[in-house]
Scaffold this motif. Structure first.
Motif, short mmCIF file in Angstrom:
data_model
loop_
_atom_site.label_atom_id
_atom_site.label_comp_id
_atom_site.label_asym_id
_atom_site.label_seq_id
_atom_site.Cartn_x
_atom_site.Cartn_y
_atom_site.Cartn_z
N GLN A 1 1.11 -1.37 0.17
CA GLN A 1 0.19 -0.33 0.18
C GLN A 1 1.18 1.45 0.61
N GLU B 1 2.58 1.32 -3.24
CA GLU B 1 1.25 2.33 -4.72
C GLU B 1 1.41 4.01 -3.66
N ARG C 1 2.27 6.68 -7.03
CA ARG C 1 1.09 8.31 -7.42
C ARG C 1 2.29 9.07 -7.10
N THR D 1 -4.54 14.71 -0.46
CA THR D 1 -5.43 13.68 -0.34
C THR D 1 -5.06 12.53 0.35
N SER D 2 -3.78 12.45 0.70
CA SER D 2 -2.82 11.13 1.35
C SER D 2 -3.31 11.86 2.34
N SER E 1 -4.48 4.77 0.52
CA SER E 1 -5.42 4.32 -0.51
C SER E 1 -6.39 5.21 -1.56
N PHE E 2 -6.05 6.01 -1.46
CA PHE E 2 -7.02 6.97 -1.68
C PHE E 2 -7.73 7.30 -3.22
N THR E 3 -8.91 7.63 -3.38
CA THR E 3 -8.96 7.17 -4.00
C THR E 3 -9.77 8.12 -5.48
N GLU E 4 -9.64 8.10 -6.85
CA GLU E 4 -9.85 8.99 -7.66
C GLU E 4 -10.51 10.53 -7.67
N GLN E 5 -11.83 9.90 -7.15
CA GLN E 5 -12.99 10.56 -6.22
C GLN E 5 -12.57 11.36 -5.72
N ASP E 6 -12.04 10.89 -4.31
CA ASP E 6 -10.98 11.91 -3.19
C ASP E 6 -10.26 12.71 -3.61
N LYS F 1 -9.82 13.90 -6.72
CA LYS F 1 -11.10 15.01 -7.44
C LYS F 1 -11.42 15.94 -6.69
#
Length: 269
Positions: free
Chosen positions: A24, A27, A31, A221-222, A228-233, A235
């Motif tokens: 995790q 990853e 990013r 965002t992190s 493990s944040f998402t693309e929606q997070d 955004k």
């Protein structure tokens, strides 16, 4: 039980934690490599000056543990150290190799591995660990002492207040989780309990001004949604950060940080 034994037990207890989720973590850092590219060549924070006041680096072997995009590794190489990097994130390794490329074309060694999995039969004169979670796990402590023949340098954030982050967090109703903690203090006391004499210093750093939102999107965002944040997070955070932008597209930053720096001579007389 004497006082040093009690101190050691306390520090070991504080540094004994569940193993870090390296998949995790890697990853996330893969990013965030673009963000680090923007900030790699930033101003010096005093780490190399502090280390150089205790140790002669020229011609000495140094392992930069968690070298990230190569900021400190380049400074170590420029100071004449025979420095190598250690970094588990594959994208960070690519960035570090590009950033630290030597003018004469000499190869720069960067090991793409986690500290927990790394081994070196010969070790290094010095271990350089700046703002890395490696110091936060007691399981790494014996290896740290085994790999560092002459000395150990550690830098860590004890406290990190980011007022702009707090404004963004309020806007999206999230609780931020930033860097900062007392693990470097526990490490210092653990070393003292084991018979070493570390030199420990703290600096209060104030930063204010304006910056490009791109330097904040992934970091915030992190800190607001976890590794493990998402693309929606992402955004959601982008929209919140951008809402503070001025006419020139920059946003305000105001941070107060307490940085600890420690050097420990590991050669017992």
């Amino acid at each position: 039980m004497n006082s040093l034994s009690a101190l050691r037990d306390l520090c070991v207890g504080q540094l004994t934690k569940p193993a870090q989720d390296m998949v995790q973590s890697n990853e996330m850092w893969n990013r965030r490599v673009k963000e680090f590219r923007l900030g790699t060549a930033g101003a010096s924070d005093g780490c190399l000056a502090f280390l150089s006041s205790h140790a002669e680096l020229k011609g000495r072997t140094v392992l930069d543990v968690g070298c990230g995009s190569g900021r400190y590794l380049k400074q170590l190489l420029d100071a004449g150290a025979l420095a190598e990097g250690l970094e588990p994130s594959t994208e960070m390794v690519k960035e570090a190799k590009d950033f630290t490329a030597r003018p004469n074309g000499a190869p720069v060694v960067i090991h793409n591995a986690a500290f927990q999995d790394f081994e070196s039969a010969e070790g290094y004169d010095y271990l350089f660990i700046a703002h890395s979670p490696v110091i936060s796990y007691y399981e790494n402590y014996p290896k740290i002492l085994r790999l560092a023949r002459r000395g150990l340098f550690v830098a860590s954030w004890l406290k990190n207040e980011d007022r702009f982050l707090e404004d963004v967090a309020k806007m999206i109703s999230r609780e931020p989780h930033t860097h900062g903690g007392y693990d470097s203090l526990f490490l210092m006391n653990l070393l003292m309990a084991d018979g070493y004499f570390p030199d420990f210093r703290t600096d209060v750093v104030h930063r204010s001004g304006r910056t490009s939102p791109e330097t904040l999107y992934l970091r915030y965002t992190s800190w607001l949604f976890g590794q493990s944040f998402t693309e929606q997070d992402l955004k959601i955070v982008k929209a919140a950060v951008d809402s503070f932008a001025d006419g020139d597209g920059t946003v305000p930053v105001a941070r107060t940080q307490v940085q600890s720096m420690m050097y420990c001579d590991l050669i017992r007389s």
